[in-house]
Design a protein around this motif. Structure first.
Motif, PDB file in Angstrom:
ATOM      1  N   TRP A 145     -12.728  -2.374   0.826  1.00  0.00           N
ATOM      2  CA  TRP A 145     -12.241  -3.625   0.222  1.00  0.00           C
ATOM      3  C   TRP A 145     -10.763  -3.186  -0.388  1.00  0.00           C
ATOM      4  O   TRP A 145     -10.681  -2.099  -0.839  1.00  0.00           O
ATOM      5  N   HIS A 161     -12.194  -5.774   4.196  1.00  0.00           N
ATOM      6  CA  HIS A 161     -12.120  -7.013   3.467  1.00  0.00           C
ATOM      7  C   HIS A 161     -10.719  -6.839   2.987  1.00  0.00           C
ATOM      8  O   HIS A 161     -10.600  -5.880   2.058  1.00  0.00           O
ATOM      9  N   THR A 162      -9.894  -7.876   2.794  1.00  0.00           N
ATOM     10  CA  THR A 162      -8.608  -7.894   2.251  1.00  0.00           C
ATOM     11  C   THR A 162      -8.293  -9.030   1.437  1.00  0.00           C
ATOM     12  O   THR A 162      -8.708 -10.321   1.839  1.00  0.00           O
ATOM     13  N   ARG A 163      -7.445  -8.642   0.485  1.00  0.00           N
ATOM     14  CA  ARG A 163      -6.991 -10.130  -0.200  1.00  0.00           C
ATOM     15  C   ARG A 163      -5.659  -9.654  -0.872  1.00  0.00           C
ATOM     16  O   ARG A 163      -5.343  -8.513  -1.239  1.00  0.00           O
ATOM     17  N   THR A 221      -7.040  -4.808  -1.986  1.00  0.00           N
ATOM     18  CA  THR A 221      -6.177  -5.917  -2.534  1.00  0.00           C
ATOM     19  C   THR A 221      -4.831  -5.243  -2.480  1.00  0.00           C
ATOM     20  O   THR A 221      -4.642  -4.044  -2.682  1.00  0.00           O
ATOM     21  N   MET A 238     -14.350  -8.230  -5.477  1.00  0.00           N
ATOM     22  CA  MET A 238     -14.680  -8.335  -4.139  1.00  0.00           C
ATOM     23  C   MET A 238     -15.885  -7.402  -3.683  1.00  0.00           C
ATOM     24  O   MET A 238     -16.767  -7.701  -2.867  1.00  0.00           O
TER      25      MET A 238
END
Length: 742
Positions: free
Chosen positions: A629, A690-692, A631, A584
């Protein structure tokens, strides 16, 4: 309110629930106790659930599901009913959550941390209740189907369900749950449901459904949501409390004439915890409190905290970290860390500091209490993380029993651990009992800070052993801090021999394949009212752990990502979040005037990895975080958007703690008094996030804490990449940064 009657076995388990004639609805009660499920149901004149019920099905098809936790923005008011509704095969549009009453014998969380207690903390609501609530929903569904099979004289095996409907496919007949509620009767025992009888994940309609939002959000958006601070009851007066500056301090001299001269002030009450001002308006009580502050003096004789200064105490903390006579207690052990250090080819050593931090919840602490004339019962209106504890505390003050305390749970405008302690309930009940009127106590921000239950100040001594090939073979982590469990969970503190489960949480590193590990703690006794804060102990411990991993990567001449991938070869979930976040952020891409930092987080089986992009104004010392970022692998995802919301919210909270937030203590008292001298993160300092979600087959493992953990160490690690200097002290304030880099 109509309530159903119960019969109980001598051990307190629900054995049978009477069938009551009426026109209200069908209620199922599934009790959770010691891993056993016992159940019953009733029909009543009230469409709402009875106080010991899990599910009520109204004749109008409304399905009320009890939620055993409080709602403070973490989403369990939706997630927990959704889990039960999945197995019930309920029409989600007809589901209404209701707060369960404080009855841990029925609504307790079987998670090992609570062991049947009823509280909202530590990200254990979904993991703890997941299987039990699924079984409760499946039992209720089976009872409905059994009733239809008997009425239609068809085999149970020929029946199935659609949302809130029982279906007999071969005849084409269908019947809604509300209709079944009119004729269903109680079986002698609740149906036996095993985990094998539950739905496979590929048949879920509700769990993981991205179209389902949180049920509490619409009311918060349109302003109709009611928090504790919004409660109004007939005949209510208001109260403020000039809080004692430290635990054990009592008002010594109180000059009340000026306060009593203020219009609307009715009474001034010196009490063991401070001085209460009673009045007809909030404004009057606040003005009275301010008048008292000028002339009230405090007796601090005998208090432990009165000699504590957070800055002056630091040398002692450092000495105790290295003192061989300090008598540390072990928290996590693997192999023989002492021997590995003694025989090491090279020892790497570092140290880290974190300061006291305030919860900074948006809604001020508040409670409404009304004590009955006979002083043997009371009613409370409060947003609390520990509803049963609230009733126990209130009952103790009134010398009665918890069942005589009725608690009305309210939405919480932030908790973060602050609303675990029952001090606001105790104070309100004492005042209400003294004045014989319903009273609403609201602490000013100044008094909430004065009575802060902060995260402890901590010092960490880290040592690592490298062998002749440069491999990491030993790890030693010693924390020096006040013991949180000693104040927040005394029974556990005693049962664990003085170990601090809360404060030492996160020192363990089972996912890193280091053969010899010792994590241990040394207790300081400084008189501070330390309590859990979002992130629990992992909030400070993972800062030390993950910064130290980067220091070891430098010593081994390894890339920080490669170092972590090497250490997590036996933990595929950790590897997955690390690889995903590196992708990412484009980890290898150079940044002009900026740098990236990485950290891995783990909390109760949830894995997260974070990368931050930072720049530094060297003249001011201010760190600017441009992008984050993140996760996460939280196991099975109950609500997709809420997982991301919790991850983002944790990141914001962690960012504020990392860069800004710090409580200072002088002579036992908190120096800061409000957000003017205890600033929190401003919108202008918000980075892009930003995330996942990284999917796995693990059971759900909780989301409330994990977003906090990678942020601070990732920032520190990024600054090292940018400047070659290490920031080992939280918060990384401009003053502290300038001292390191110049």
């Amino acid at each position: 309110m109509n309530t159903t009657q119960t019969q109980k076995t001598p051990d307190g388990h629900i054995k049978r629930r009477h069938f009551l004639a009426g026109a209200g609805g069908l209620t199922f009660a599934i009790g959770l106790s010691e891993g056993l499920i016992t159940g019953a149901f009733a029909q009543s004149n009230d469409s709402k659930a009875s106080l010991s019920a899990w599910v009520t099905i109204g004749y109008d098809d409304t399905i009320s599901i009890m939620t055993p936790t409080g709602e403070m923005g973490q989403g369990t008011l939706t997630a927990l009913p959704l889990i039960l509704a999945e197995e019930l095969d309920a029409d989600w549009s007809r589901v209404k959550p209701e707060y369960a009453p404080p009855k841990p014998q029925i609504f307790g969380n079987p998670h090992p941390i609570l062991n049947g207690g009823q509280a909202t903390l530590a990200s254990i609501a979904v993991p703890g209740y997941f299987t039990k609530m699924r079984i409760a929903g499946a039992q209720a569904r089976r009872i409905l189907m059994d009733a239809v099979a008997q009425k239609w004289n068809v085999p149970l095996s020929e029946l199935s369900t659609e949302p809130s409907t029982v279906v007999h496919a071969s005849s084409g007949r269908k019947i809604r749950y509300g209709e079944i509620a009119r004729f269903a009767t109680m079986p002698a025992e609740a149906p036996k449901i095993s985990e094998e009888d539950l739905k496979p994940a590929n048949r879920f309609r509700l769990i993981g459904n991205k179209s389902i939002g949180r049920l509490d959000v619409p009311s918060k958006v349109n302003g109709t949501a009611q928090y504790g601070i919004d409660v109004q009851v007939p005949g209510m007066v208001f109260a403020s409390v000039l809080e004692s500056p430290m635990e054990g301090a009592k008002p010594d001299f109180v000059y009340s004439a000026d306060a009593l001269d203020i219009p609307g002030v009715l009474q001034v009450l010196p009490l063991p915890f401070g001085v209460a001002v009673i009045g007809t308006t909030v404004e009057a009580t606040r003005a009275g409190r301010n008048a008292l502050k000028i002339q009230t003096t405090w007796n601090t004789s005998g208090t432990v905290a009165s000699i504590f200064d957070s800055e002056l105490a630091k040398p002692a903390y450092e000495r105790h970290a290295k003192d061989p006579q300090a008598k540390p207690l072990d928290h996590f052990k693997r192999g023989d860390a002492s021997t590995s250090l003694q025989s090491a080819n090279k020892i790497i050593e570092s140290s880290y500091w974190t300061e006291h931090c305030y919860h900074a919840q948006l809604e001020p602490m508040n409670c409404v209490a009304h004590v009955a004339a006979d002083e043997k019962s009371a009613e409370l209106w409060v947003g609390t993380q520990t509803p049963f504890l609230a009733t126990v505390v209130a009952a103790g003050i009134l010398k009665t029993t918890p069942d005589k305390i009725r608690l009305n749970q309210q939405l919480m405008g932030g908790g973060f651990g602050r609303r675990i302690a029952a001090d606001i309930i105790a104070q309100t009940v004492v005042i209400a009992n003294a004045i014989k009127k319903p009273v609403k106590l609201i602490l000013s921000r100044e008094d909430d800070m004065a009575a802060a239950r902060p995260r402890p100040m901590t010092f960490h001594r880290m040592q690592a052993a490298l062998d002749s090939q440069g491999q990491l073979v030993g790890w030693h982590h010693r924390i020096v801090a006040e013991n949180v469990d000693a104040l927040a969970a005394p029974p556990r503190f005693t049962a664990r021999g003085g170990r601090d489960y809360i404060g030492w949480n996160g020192m363990e590193i089972p996912y890193y394949n280091v053969p010899n590990v010792m994590a241990e703690g040394v207790r300081e006794i400084r008189g501070m009212r330390v309590q859990p804060l979002r992130g629990i102990g992992s909030g400070h411990n993972k800062f030390a752990v993950e910064c130290f991993v980067d220091e070891l990567a430098t010593a081994r001449n390894m890339d920080p990502l490669a170092m972590r991938l090497d250490l997590t070869q036996q933990e595929p979930r950790a590897q997955a979040v690390l690889k995903a976040v590196a992708e990412m952020a484009d980890w290898k891409k150079p940044r002009q005037g900026r740098a990236l930092g990485l950290a891995l987080g783990e909390y109760h089986g949830t894995f997260s990895a974070g990368i931050v992009e930072v720049s530094l104004n060297k003249s001011s010392g201010k760190i600017k975080v441009h992008q984050i970022w993140l996760t996460v692998d939280p196991g099975l995802v109950i609500q997709h958007d809420n997982v991301l919301a919790q991850l983002e919210g944790g990141a914001v909270y962690g960012l504020s703690l990392a860069l800004i937030e710090e409580l200072n203590i002088q002579k036992g008292a908190v120096v800061q008094s409000n957000f003017n001298d205890y600033p929190v993160l401003r919108m202008s300092d918000m980075p892009e996030i930003h995330t996942r979600i990284v999917s796995s087959n693990a059971p759900p493992t909780g989301m409330g804490e994990i977003g906090v953990l990678p942020i601070a160490p990732a920032i520190s690690n990024a600054i090292f990449q940018l400047t070659g200097k290490r920031l080992n002290h939280l918060p990384m304030s401009p003053k502290r940064v300038k001292k390191v880099i110049t």
